[in-house]
Each structure stands twice: as structure tokens, then as C-alpha cells.
Design a protein around this motif. Sequence first.
Motif, PDB file in Angstrom:
ATOM      1  N   SER A  51       0.750  -1.119  -0.063  1.00  0.00           N
ATOM      2  CA  SER A  51      -0.035  -0.042  -0.012  1.00  0.00           C
ATOM      3  C   SER A  51       0.835   1.214  -0.103  1.00  0.00           C
ATOM      4  N   THR A  52       0.316   2.242  -0.618  1.00  0.00           N
ATOM      5  CA  THR A  52       0.932   3.743  -0.593  1.00  0.00           C
ATOM      6  C   THR A  52       0.046   4.527  -0.189  1.00  0.00           C
ATOM      7  N   ILE A  53      -0.766   5.129  -1.190  1.00  0.00           N
ATOM      8  CA  ILE A  53      -1.878   6.061  -0.849  1.00  0.00           C
ATOM      9  C   ILE A  53      -3.292   5.363  -0.691  1.00  0.00           C
ATOM     10  N   TYR A  54      -3.070   4.011  -1.179  1.00  0.00           N
ATOM     11  CA  TYR A  54      -4.378   3.166  -1.406  1.00  0.00           C
ATOM     12  C   TYR A  54      -4.490   2.356  -0.092  1.00  0.00           C
ATOM     13  N   HIS A  55      -5.810   1.734   0.198  1.00  0.00           N
ATOM     14  CA  HIS A  55      -5.997   0.805   0.962  1.00  0.00           C
ATOM     15  C   HIS A  55      -5.786  -0.447  -0.099  1.00  0.00           C
ATOM     16  N   THR A  56      -4.933  -1.463   0.434  1.00  0.00           N
ATOM     17  CA  THR A  56      -4.708  -2.436  -0.108  1.00  0.00           C
ATOM     18  C   THR A  56      -4.895  -3.746   0.690  1.00  0.00           C
ATOM     19  N   ASP A  57      -5.552  -4.987  -0.342  1.00  0.00           N
ATOM     20  CA  ASP A  57      -5.703  -6.266   0.445  1.00  0.00           C
ATOM     21  C   ASP A  57      -5.855  -7.127  -0.376  1.00  0.00           C
ATOM     22  N   LEU A  58      -5.955  -8.702  -0.373  1.00  0.00           N
ATOM     23  CA  LEU A  58      -6.220  -9.646  -1.390  1.00  0.00           C
ATOM     24  C   LEU A  58      -7.829  -9.343  -1.953  1.00  0.00           C
ATOM     25  N   ALA A  59      -7.865  -9.658  -3.133  1.00  0.00           N
ATOM     26  CA  ALA A  59      -8.951  -9.284  -3.922  1.00  0.00           C
ATOM     27  C   ALA A  59     -10.374  -9.764  -3.475  1.00  0.00           C
ATOM     28  N   THR A  60     -11.188  -8.661  -3.118  1.00  0.00           N
ATOM     29  CA  THR A  60     -12.610  -8.880  -2.869  1.00  0.00           C
ATOM     30  C   THR A  60     -13.212  -8.712  -4.341  1.00  0.00           C
ATOM     31  N   ILE A  61     -14.381  -9.391  -4.720  1.00  0.00           N
ATOM     32  CA  ILE A  61     -15.079  -9.005  -5.919  1.00  0.00           C
ATOM     33  C   ILE A  61     -16.571  -8.786  -5.476  1.00  0.00           C
ATOM     34  N   TYR A  62     -16.826  -7.625  -5.835  1.00  0.00           N
ATOM     35  CA  TYR A  62     -18.208  -6.978  -5.597  1.00  0.00           C
ATOM     36  C   TYR A  62     -19.122  -7.430  -6.551  1.00  0.00           C
ATOM     37  N   LYS A  63     -18.920  -7.433  -7.767  1.00  0.00           N
ATOM     38  CA  LYS A  63     -20.135  -7.729  -8.921  1.00  0.00           C
ATOM     39  C   LYS A  63     -19.209  -8.352 -10.163  1.00  0.00           C
ATOM     40  N   GLN A  64     -20.145  -8.825 -10.813  1.00  0.00           N
ATOM     41  CA  GLN A  64     -19.513  -9.416 -12.183  1.00  0.00           C
ATOM     42  C   GLN A  64     -18.895  -8.495 -13.181  1.00  0.00           C
ATOM     43  N   ALA A 112     -26.357 -28.071   1.664  1.00  0.00           N
ATOM     44  CA  ALA A 112     -26.524 -28.359   3.023  1.00  0.00           C
ATOM     45  C   ALA A 112     -27.292 -27.511   4.077  1.00  0.00           C
ATOM     46  N   ARG A 113     -26.715 -26.225   3.998  1.00  0.00           N
ATOM     47  CA  ARG A 113     -27.058 -25.070   5.071  1.00  0.00           C
ATOM     48  C   ARG A 113     -26.587 -23.902   4.438  1.00  0.00           C
ATOM     49  N   CYS A 114     -26.888 -22.708   5.117  1.00  0.00           N
ATOM     50  CA  CYS A 114     -26.412 -21.589   4.828  1.00  0.00           C
ATOM     51  C   CYS A 114     -24.898 -21.147   5.432  1.00  0.00           C
ATOM     52  N   GLU A 115     -24.099 -20.702   4.772  1.00  0.00           N
ATOM     53  CA  GLU A 115     -22.831 -20.249   5.475  1.00  0.00           C
ATOM     54  C   GLU A 115     -22.778 -18.771   5.757  1.00  0.00           C
ATOM     55  N   THR A 116     -21.648 -18.589   6.577  1.00  0.00           N
ATOM     56  CA  THR A 116     -21.735 -17.067   6.751  1.00  0.00           C
ATOM     57  C   THR A 116     -20.479 -16.407   6.080  1.00  0.00           C
ATOM     58  N   TRP A 117     -20.636 -15.093   5.661  1.00  0.00           N
ATOM     59  CA  TRP A 117     -19.508 -14.475   4.848  1.00  0.00           C
ATOM     60  C   TRP A 117     -19.069 -13.160   5.505  1.00  0.00           C
ATOM     61  N   ARG A 118     -18.023 -12.882   5.091  1.00  0.00           N
ATOM     62  CA  ARG A 118     -17.219 -11.555   5.551  1.00  0.00           C
ATOM     63  C   ARG A 118     -16.333 -11.387   4.438  1.00  0.00           C
ATOM     64  N   TRP A 119     -16.088 -10.076   4.301  1.00  0.00           N
ATOM     65  CA  TRP A 119     -14.935  -9.523   3.042  1.00  0.00           C
ATOM     66  C   TRP A 119     -13.988  -8.645   3.414  1.00  0.00           C
ATOM     67  N   SER A 120     -12.946  -8.579   2.753  1.00  0.00           N
ATOM     68  CA  SER A 120     -11.740  -7.736   3.291  1.00  0.00           C
ATOM     69  C   SER A 120     -12.166  -6.130   2.938  1.00  0.00           C
ATOM     70  N   THR A 121     -12.630  -5.618   1.877  1.00  0.00           N
ATOM     71  CA  THR A 121     -12.866  -4.428   1.785  1.00  0.00           C
ATOM     72  C   THR A 121     -14.249  -4.215   1.129  1.00  0.00           C
TER      73      THR A 121
END
Length: 284
Positions: A51-64, A112-121
Motif C-alpha cells: 500500500s502507498t496512498i491506497y487501501h490494499t488487500d487480497l482481492a474482494t469481488i463486488y459484482k460480475q 446443505a446449509r447457509c454459510e456465513t461470509w465476510r469481506w476484506s474491503t
Amino acid sequence: MMNSDRSLLLLLPLLLSSAVSGLGSVVQRYYFYVQSHVPWEQTQSYCRSSSTIYHTDLATIYKQSDENLMYMNYYHAWIGLYKNTSDYWAWSNEENTYFDLPWARYEPDNGARCETWRWSTGLSDYRNWALNETGNDSDCVSISSLGKKMATQNCSDRFPFLCIRDNLVLVKENKTWREALDHCRALNSPYISSIRFELVSVQPEDHDNVMNKVKEGDTEEVWAGLRFLAGHWVWVNGANMVYSHLPPCPPVEQGCGVLSKNGTGRVEITDCTEKRNFLCYSSH
């Protein structure tokens, strides 16, 4: 008129004259591909340390449509999704933000069941699993260069990886609008001295990216850089004002702009003295 409002009014001509004429979108977000073949655990630290001026993390995909921003060689690449020790699927920053989402047929819990999700950004319900991808034995996730399908992999396998960068900074402190403005402007980059921070302005094309950040806030609404001064609605960074839904003469106490988690994506107005989270952005 309060002293803080009077001082801001006096500064208004300077703010606008110093801004770039015709300033449009200030929001930046993109993915970058790293060709080094490494285990999943090493990718997270690399993305964050770059990271420099940006927030950086492993990729999160928001939409197609984000898939069009991903330039990859013909191979699988790690993304930020993994299964944590609680047997939940999660994104790599380990924030305690969860969603209960139903899995489609053939996806990792195989119905089989619903899972729980969270995202990096930001928060997203995006998923594009490969056919017959059950994920019973593997805890980390890659995306393919052909078809952009997601698949589970052993975390010790070695793949290239995708990082994500953006220039938005969500501050989870509750402040008035003026306090939020001062806080943003007091931020600085440890890497580049010319970087400046400001309360964010929002153009229509920014809504999706901005709302991904707003949804991470601890308050239902988040301050943006919109202010009613001298009979006009203005962005404090001098950006173009393209919204026609704002009242031409709002009540005195309704002179500041917010973005609401449950809103339509358009900027809304409220009392400037209320306290809430706020959204800054970085620029040269």
C-alpha cells in the motif's frame, strides 16, 4: 451563524478556486495481478504491505463487471476468500462482519446449509463458483483466468494472486460534519508527502464503489463532502454538482450531506451537528 460555519464560509472561495476546474469522479479502485507463485498465507501480507496512498488487500469481488478489471495469465490466482477455523467462509481482513447467504446448487456447502461470509474491503454477496465445486476438503479460494470461476484449493498450493486497491478511507469515529472535514484534512500519507485527504465527493458513476465502503460503517449514515453555503450546494473539493434532487433552500439545520446504508445511493442531507462516521479520499 456559528463561528465554525462562518470560517468555512470565508474559506469557500479559496476551496473552489484551488480545485481543478470541472473535477469529476475522485474515486479510484482497481485490481493488480502478481505473478509470483506462493501459498495463500503469503499473498495477504504482500498485498497489505504494497500500500502507498491506497487501501490494499487480497482481492474482494463486488459484482460480475469487476471481472473485466482483472487481467490475468492463463492460470488460477488466489483471491481473499478463505474458510476460517470456525468453518465459516470469510474474507482476508478478519473483520467481524457477517452475512447469512444461501448457497446455490453445487456451491461449497452443496446446498446443505447457509454459510456465513465476510469481506476484506466492503460487503458483497458476489459468488461465481465452478460447477460441482463442493469445497469439502480445501480452505482457500482461487479464481480462473478463463471464465473467472471460483474454486477451492489447498492453502499450501502455489498460485499467483490478485490484490485490490482503492483510495477511500472510512473513519469509524463519530464526529460532526465540520469535525469530519478537519479530520480528513489532517490525515497524511507516510509514503508520499504530496498526498492530500478530503471528505469524499460522489458522482453518479461512483455510487457502487462508495456504497461498498459506507456499508462497513458503524453508523447508518456516513458524512460526505456536501455542504450548503452562500445559497448553493457545493462539494468542498470543488467537484461538479450534478444532483438536481437537493432542495434549493433547505432548513438551516439540514445543510450537510450524508450517504445512507439503506438509501438509493444518492447523497442525502441532514443536521451538520449530528455525529457519525465519515468517508475521506486521498489525492495528489
